[in-house]
Design an enzyme around this catalytic site. Structure first.
Site, PDB file in Angstrom:
ATOM      1  N   GLU A  28      -6.787 -27.075  -5.554  1.00  0.00           N
ATOM      2  CA  GLU A  28      -5.526 -26.378  -5.325  1.00  0.00           C
ATOM      3  C   GLU A  28      -4.520 -27.176  -4.501  1.00  0.00           C
ATOM      4  O   GLU A  28      -3.317 -27.013  -4.677  1.00  0.00           O
ATOM      5  CB  GLU A  28      -5.799 -25.034  -4.630  1.00  0.00           C
TER       6      GLU A  28
ATOM      7  N   SER B  25      10.383  36.359  -3.327  1.00  0.00           N
ATOM      8  CA  SER B  25      10.748  37.234  -2.204  1.00  0.00           C
ATOM      9  C   SER B  25      10.491  36.621  -0.834  1.00  0.00           C
ATOM     10  O   SER B  25      10.890  37.207   0.183  1.00  0.00           O
ATOM     11  CB  SER B  25       9.995  38.560  -2.321  1.00  0.00           C
TER      12      SER B  25
END
Length: 731
Positions: free
Chosen positions: A131, A410
């Site tokens: 890498e 309600s």
């Protein structure tokens, strides 16, 4: 190279070009007649170009643009808190309850973190050789490969060092763009300034993805080879290093052939880098890949024990504190919340009893959401946002307690009808009209089966949830008063039509959390707190990055709140909440239903909201979409009441047990309570002492299990730390 030096170069080059342009301006004035004659012979385009020095101008503009972009990217790098990265990668984001006891964790893309000394040297060398071969020599950037990637507009792969890859994995997206590559460049320089090469390599190896949902070299080693990262052989190390380029493509579980070929390439890289000789390469390349595969990875231990609550915490951190989900999950935060584990566990156990929830003919369960909120601070002590079958699946499920938009029915009456009436000086026993009325084109009646009469006292109208007196009251006081009250209590009234139907919740959309906050004003002497889940968030270094500041808004006078409570006590003793009434506890509140459009005998929404001085419990029940195949039969007393009562009976014992200082309006007027413990229990066979004991026992087991798991994890972590310290003494 330091960032400051880069900008010095930008500025010096900019000044140089500007100076040259000024010199050229003075030079052209001194040109000879012959030079000007030659210039006249040049084509018009070239003449125009030379006359106005466009090459120089374009160059300066390009440098200026580059300088501005550089300043922006420099600012991005400086504003990114790289100091916390190591701690963030080591730790999971933890969630704490209101007593600051650990309650769970968010895993994210994290594996088991190990130090560099616990990672095979073969694996370290294999990764570096493949890498970033100049890893120990560069300053985090391979300049040649980086500028190649920039020139090719980010399409050229392989331009990233290990440090750049760490920056990308930790802070950026995986997009191949010039902007991402440039940000990666500056972040890599910042990381190189802060951390040593060994620290960077350690963080990279622990944060790398290895396919199959596995992050980090320790878990990857166990997943593919059944050993720890410190024990991998040369061929295994080369296999793992090879996977970094394409975790799914070079995964030995997906393709042994591709993985083997990639492994052999890594071995050749290690020879070229001088880490191994040709004989070691040959020997490792001859190892049969399939003979090495052995999965001993046990997977992540789930600490997501309270799904609805943790989901709500993440949602609040995103919406209120502007954090991203990725930051929350992966940055090792410590999130302190208002959670009461006893409340939460009991609520979850109640929801696991699916027999309490209605079911459509096609087998679909009705959905539901419940909130338990402390009325003085607004802290949410418990929340369940879905019926149990769905509540344990996935992450950030839709939460019906906090995210739904339903008609309040309600339950809106105390807010927009009776509070304005009490504020207007109406007595609790004032007689209200209770006969069928026609208001222009709007006709209203009481809910199916409820009788009408000439007049009824206001406290009875509220407790029995009569529609006719409620609409008549709004008509007398004015619709504007109702809207002002709704907005005052935190409801969104902006898109609601200004009609009398608002008295019954027409056009209003809300959810259990919002209604719990509104009703908290009645329990808290007229002061409405801000409902919230999070008290503060600390980063991995222990710094507070977000915090809630308790605030209360005076929405009604204490005397009004007391009178409203006096009336709402009647809901559970003489009104529509009798079947919802908890045993041995006194609550005030309101029930609510919304009629189904296609049949008024069915309902779309059922609500029960009840409170004591210590807690507000807001509960909603209904199908996500109401139609002829998905509806609730009957009123609240046939559905939502059962769930609410189970919740109230199981969590109220954990409250301080504070009592109301006001008297029930029914008692004030010489009327005895209609409810008894016997009546409540016979209405629902599920509500027995044995049943309640079982719920509490299972809830306690859930809390104990969470505590043990957290304790075991801490012991294991501490033991590992001690062992690592001992090992390091002999290195």
């Amino acid at each position: 190279m330091k960032l400051d030096k880069l900008f010095e170069k930008f500025l010096s080059l900019f000044k140089k070009e500007t100076s040259e342009l000024e010199d050229s301006d003075s030079t052209i004035l001194r040109r000879s007649r012959s030079d000007r004659k030659k210039l006249a012979q040049v084509g018009p385009i070239r003449k125009f170009w030379r006359r106005y020095h466009l090459t120089k101008i374009i160059l300066i503009l390009g440098l200026s643009a580059g300088l501005l972009v550089g300043i922006y990217l420099f600012a991005v790098a400086k504003s990114t808190n790289v100091n916390d990265l190591q701690n963030a990668l080591k730790t999971r984001t933890l969630i704490f309850d209101r007593e600051e006891k650990e309650a769970g964790a968010l895993s994210g893309q994290k594996g088991t973190y190990v130090e560099l000394t616990d990672i095979s040297k073969n694996l370290q060398n294999a990764v570096i050789a493949t890498e970033d071969r100049s890893f120990y020599k560069n300053d985090g950037i391979n300049y040649g490969r980086f500028f190649l990637a920039i020139v090719t507009a980010g399409r050229s792969g392989g331009g990233s060092t290990i440090t750049q890859q760490l920056a990308k994995n930790a802070y950026l997206s995986q997009d191949q763009t010039v902007e991402r590559k440039a940000k990666e460049f500056f972040l890599a320089l910042e990381l190189s300034k802060k951390y040593s090469k060994e620290q960077i390599l350690t963080m990279y190896l622990n944060n790398a993805y290895f396919g199959n949902g596995v992050w980090g070299v320790e878990d990857a080693s166990k997943k593919y080879f059944g050993v720890s990262a410190s024990e991998v052989s040369l061929d295994q190390a080369a296999t793992l290093a090879g996977m970094l380029k394409g975790p799914e493509l070079y995964n030995p579980l997906n393709s042994v052939e591709d993985s083997t070929n990639r492994r052999d390439t890594v071995l050749q890289n290690m020879v070229a880098a001088g880490y191994i000789d040709k004989n070691q390469e040959t020997e490792a390349a001859e190892v049969d890949m399939t003979s090495q595969l052995h999965d001993k990875y046990e997977g992540k231990i789930s600490d997501y024990r309270y799904p609805s609550y943790f989901d709500a915490v993440v949602n609040e951190a995103v919406s209120k504190y502007n954090l991203t989900e990725e930051e929350i999950v992966n940055n090792g935060y410590r999130i302190y919340t208002e959670l009461d584990q006893n409340y939460q566990a009991n609520m979850q156990i109640v929801y696991e009893n699916t027999s309490l929830f209605p079911r459509a003919e096609d087998g679909t369960f009705a959905q539901s959401g419940s909130v338990a909120l402390e009325p003085k601070t607004g802290g949410v002590r418990g929340v369940v946002g879905q019926v149990a079958d769905n509540d344990k699946t996935g992450f950030r499920n839709f939460n019906y307690a906090t995210q739904s938009k339903r008609s309040p029915g309600s339950t809106i009456k105390p807010l927009v009808v009776y509070t304005p009436a009490v504020e207007a000086g109406w007595a609790l026993n004032k007689q209200l009209d209770n006969h069928t009325m026609q208001y222009d084109s709007y006709k209203v009646d009481n809910y199916a089966g409820i009788k009408t009469s000439r007049e009824v006292p206001m406290y009875q109208s509220l407790a029995e949830s009569l529609n006719l007196p409620a609409v008549a009251t709004v008509n007398d006081l004015g619709v504007d008063k109702a809207f002002e009250a709704g907005e005052k209590f935190g409801l969104n009234m902006e898109k609601v039509d200004r009609v009398l139907g608002v008295a019954l919740g027409s056009g209003v959309e809300t959810n259990p959390l919002q209604m719990a906050q509104a009703y908290a004003a009645f329990a808290n002497e007229g002061l409405m707190p801000e409902a919230h889940f999070i008290s503060r968030i600390e980063n991995a270094s222990g710094q507070v990055i977000a915090s809630h500041k308790n605030s209360q808004k005076r929405v009604i006078d204490k005397s009004v709140a007391d009178k409203m409570t006096s009336m709402m006590l009647g809901t559970f003793t003489n009104g529509t909440g009798i079947s919802s009434s908890p045993a041995d506890y006194v609550m005030a509140g309101k029930t609510g239903t919304t009629e189904a459009v296609f049949n008024p005998e069915y309902t779309s929404d059922q609500w029960v909201i009840g409170y004591t001085p210590d807690v507000v419990i807001s509960h909603w029940l209904g199908f996500p979409t109401t139609d002829e195949n998905h509806y609730l039969a009957g009123s609240t007393s046939n559905g939502a009441a059962h769930v609410f009562r189970n919740i109230a009976n199981t969590i109220l014992p954990y409250t301080p047990g504070s009592t109301f200082t006001v008297e029930n309006a029914y008692k004030q007027n010489g009327i005895a309570p209609a409810n008894t413990k016997r009546q409540v229990q016979t209405n629902d066979n599920s509500q027995t002492d044995d049943n309640l004991s079982d719920i509490r026992g299972r809830a306690q087991s859930l809390v104990d299990e969470a505590s043990r798991a957290i304790s075991d994890a801490k012991i294991k972590e501490k033991a590992q730390t001690i062992w690592d310290s001992i090992v390091n003494l002999f290195r």
